[in-house]
Design an enzyme around this catalytic site. Structure first.
Site, PDB file in Angstrom:
ATOM      1  N   HIS A   1      97.610 -96.610  81.584  1.00 47.95           N
ATOM      2  CA  HIS A   1      96.554 -97.590  81.246  1.00 47.95           C
ATOM      3  C   HIS A   1      95.191 -96.935  81.011  1.00 47.95           C
ATOM      4  O   HIS A   1      94.265 -97.579  80.526  1.00 47.95           O
ATOM      5  CB  HIS A   1      96.399 -98.623  82.366  1.00 47.95           C
ATOM      6  CG  HIS A   1      97.623 -99.448  82.581  1.00 47.95           C
ATOM      7  ND1 HIS A   1      98.192-100.198  81.571  1.00 47.95           N
ATOM      8  CD2 HIS A   1      98.405 -99.624  83.676  1.00 47.95           C
ATOM      9  CE1 HIS A   1      99.282-100.813  82.050  1.00 47.95           C
ATOM     10  NE2 HIS A   1      99.426-100.479  83.319  1.00 47.95           N
TER      11      HIS A   1
ATOM     12  N   HIS B   1     104.514-102.797  82.222  1.00 48.58           N
ATOM     13  CA  HIS B   1     103.196-103.099  81.637  1.00 48.58           C
ATOM     14  C   HIS B   1     103.007-102.338  80.324  1.00 48.58           C
ATOM     15  O   HIS B   1     103.591-101.269  80.139  1.00 48.58           O
ATOM     16  CB  HIS B   1     102.075-102.695  82.594  1.00 48.58           C
ATOM     17  CG  HIS B   1     102.100-103.437  83.892  1.00 48.58           C
ATOM     18  ND1 HIS B   1     102.698-102.927  85.025  1.00 48.58           N
ATOM     19  CD2 HIS B   1     101.615-104.654  84.229  1.00 48.58           C
ATOM     20  CE1 HIS B   1     102.573-103.804  86.016  1.00 48.58           C
ATOM     21  NE2 HIS B   1     101.928-104.871  85.563  1.00 48.58           N
TER      22      HIS B   1
HETATM   23 ZN   LIG Z   1     103.402-100.972  85.415  1.00 43.07          ZN
END
Ligand SMILES: [Zn+2]
Ligand SMILES: *[C@@H]1O[C@H](CO)[C@@H](O)[C@H](O)[C@H]1NC(C)=O
Length: 541
Positions: free
Chosen positions: A99, A138
């Site tokens: 991320h 994610h």
């Molecule tokens: Zn994750």
């Protein structure tokens, strides 16, 4: 868990190092690096203040040190794999990385470990193409941003999305973010719009999107953002895939890039399924056979919808997807024994009675009979303790076009094999198969994901020079790369699509779209032709 399962002892342990400033600057801005460098000296108040400018991340005075070690560990792994010190590996690191952005920490991530590793591998080893597979639940938006205009890095991510309601709630996590400018087509997002995705949904996306594109891309190195919050029981992911699916996902990637695969840990928050999933991954990297996956009952409607959208969004970039989304004309009288690819799915008794009869009829010396009886006893030995006997029996003829052949293997054979769940794969190499060694090795390697690796290859006596490549594939050596593939021949694609279309009523893993009609009336024809052609095949053995 790795120690308890005896896996740690079988691995080469690679010491970590801190990533240098130069390493980190391959992906991150100088301003951001300088800011993070100050965090070990900040007061608690300052740290809280610093953290507030980013999303969902916490800064502890120790995190800069840990983040440097996490990125450095990924680089040590790349070095070890690229120099041949180890065949493949996994970096067990925290904090995660996918991320993290050029100038911002995000989602527990400080430095983007995998993005740094990809840039590093390109720079240090002159790699032309790197594949990043992000199976974390994610979206690794940080990786996407880093490479979205870069055609040398293909980024694939599936992620819980729920029509943008799930974190990080970005419009650009959807399937239509395909990359920018020169990088168009090199960013593949598969949004999960429902929770509860299962093994079938994951395998289906691998067979119908990731693998065909990955083979066409032909990476020099495969990096995996190996997050296990996509496994069952994870409070973040809320998905239902079992830990053993990661053995298969890993196996399916291990014949790309000559087997050069580096997995780097990302998320995973259930302390039961996380260690189980990591063990499955490591065990597969070590070459152990994958367990037979349970409950492959086909993808759900929502997954099919995502699959369809992704394939359509990418069809202009990848020749393997060119036909995606185009309605297939159903041809009721298309006898597929005329086609280049023929496969059979039959029960043990059928195979053996047919082999026996034909052999007895045709064998004019006792040599053939000896061969046959040793073959049968071999099979029986391999199958000891198996309750259920299912054999996937495959023969190939006239498959000289590698592209079309591979497309058939990935889009038809693998999903079909997975759903059929055989206890043995019997692979027959005909003298006129037309399959070259590297394609043959890919096939043999990929099929070992089935039947717990129980594979029996039959070859003709005159094919001595084929034995070494076959043995190498059976021993688990990665198949040589096929090079960048050209478009499959239109007639091959048409045949395959028609066949897939016809069989998908019975075999749910063949589906690539939710809206199709079952052609149940064809099934009988299919079965008749199958046994008819089987006899022909056996008698030429
Ligand atoms: Zn994750
Ligand atoms: C973790 O997952 C298991 C299933 O693998 C489940 O039974 C358990 O409740 C989960 N634990 C937590 C804390 O969510």
């Amino acid at each position: 868990a790795l120690i308890k399962n005896g896996l740690a002892d079988r691995c080469v342990s690679v010491p970590v190092r801190e990533a240098t400033d130069a390493d980190i600057l391959l992906v991150h801005s100088e301003e951001y690096l300088e800011a993070v460098k100050k965090t070990p000296y900040m007061t608690l108040e300052d740290l809280k203040e610093f953290t507030l400018q980013y999303g969902d991340v916490y800064f502890h005075p120790n995190i800069y040190h840990c983040a440097k070690l996490a990125a450095g560990a990924a680089l040590q792994l790349v070095d070890s794999v690229m120099t041949g010190k180890v065949r493949n590996g996994m970096a067990l690191v925290r904090p995660p990385g996918h991320h993290s952005m050029s100038s911002a920490a995000n989602g527990f991530c400080v430095f983007n470990n995998v993005a740094i590793a990809a840039q590093y591998a390109k720079q240090k080893y002159g790699l032309k193409r790197v594949l990043i597979v992000d199976w974390d639940v994610h979206h690794g938006q940080g990786v996407q941003y880093c490479f979205e205009d870069d055609p040398s890095v293909l980024y694939f991510s599936w992620h819980r999305y729920e029509h943008q309601k799930f974190w990080p709630q970005l419009r650009e996590s959807d399937y239509d973010s395909v990359g920018k400018e020169k990088g168009a087509g090199f960013n593949i997002n598969v949004p999960w719009n429902k929770v509860g995705m299962k093994n079938s949904d994951y395998l289906s996306v691998f067979c119908h999107v990731l693998l065909p594109v990955a083979y066409e891309f032909c990476p020099d190195l495969v990096l995996v953002c190996a997050g296990f919050d996509s496994a069952i029981g994870d409070p973040e992911g809320e998905m239902c895939a079992s830990p053993d699916i990661f053995a298969h996902l890993t196996h399916l990637l291990m014949n790309l890039a000559g087997g050069k695969l580096c997995a780097v840990l990302e998320g995973g928050y259930n302390l039961t399924s996380l260690p189980q999933s990591v063990c499955q991954t490591v065990q597969t990297l070590l070459g152990d056979p994958a367990p037979r996956p349970a409950n492959l009952d086909g993808p759900c409607e929502s997954a099919l919808e995502s699959l369809h959208c992704v394939r359509s969004a990418h069809r202009q970039y990848w020749s393997c997807l060119k036909h995606a989304g185009i309605a297939v004309l159903s041809d009721h009288f298309c006898f597929y024994y005329n086609y280049d690819l023929i496969f059979y799915i039959i029960h043990k008794c059928v195979v053996f009675s047919t082999i026996r009869e034909n052999f007895v009829k045709d064998a004019d010396d006792c040599h053939a009979l000896t061969t046959l009886s040793s073959l049968i006893s071999l099979v029986e030995k391999m199958e000891k303790n198996e309750v259920q006997h299912r054999i996937l029996f495959l023969t190939f003829r006239g498959c000289s076009d590698a592209s079309g052949f591979l497309q058939a293997v990935l889009g038809l054979l693998l999903p079909l094999g997975y759903e059929y769940d055989p206890s043995l794969v019997l692979l027959v190499r005909m003298p006129d198969s037309g399959v070259c060694d590297s394609v043959w090795q890919q096939l043999t390697g990929l099929l070992q994901g089935l039947a717990q690796g129980h594979t029996l290859v039959l070859m003709q006596e005159g094919e001595k020079e084929r034995v070494a490549p076959t043995a190498s594939a059976l021993l688990g050596d990665a198949a040589p790369s096929l090079g960048q593939l050209h478009s499959p021949l239109p007639e091959d694609v048409e045949v395959l699509e028609r066949l897939r279309h016809r069989l998908q009523g019975d075999w749910k893993l063949l589906q690539t779209t939710g809206e199709f009609t079952t052609a149940a009336s064809h099934i009988n024809i299919t079965h008749n032709l199958t046994s008819m052609d089987l006899e022909k095949t056996i008698s030429t053995m």
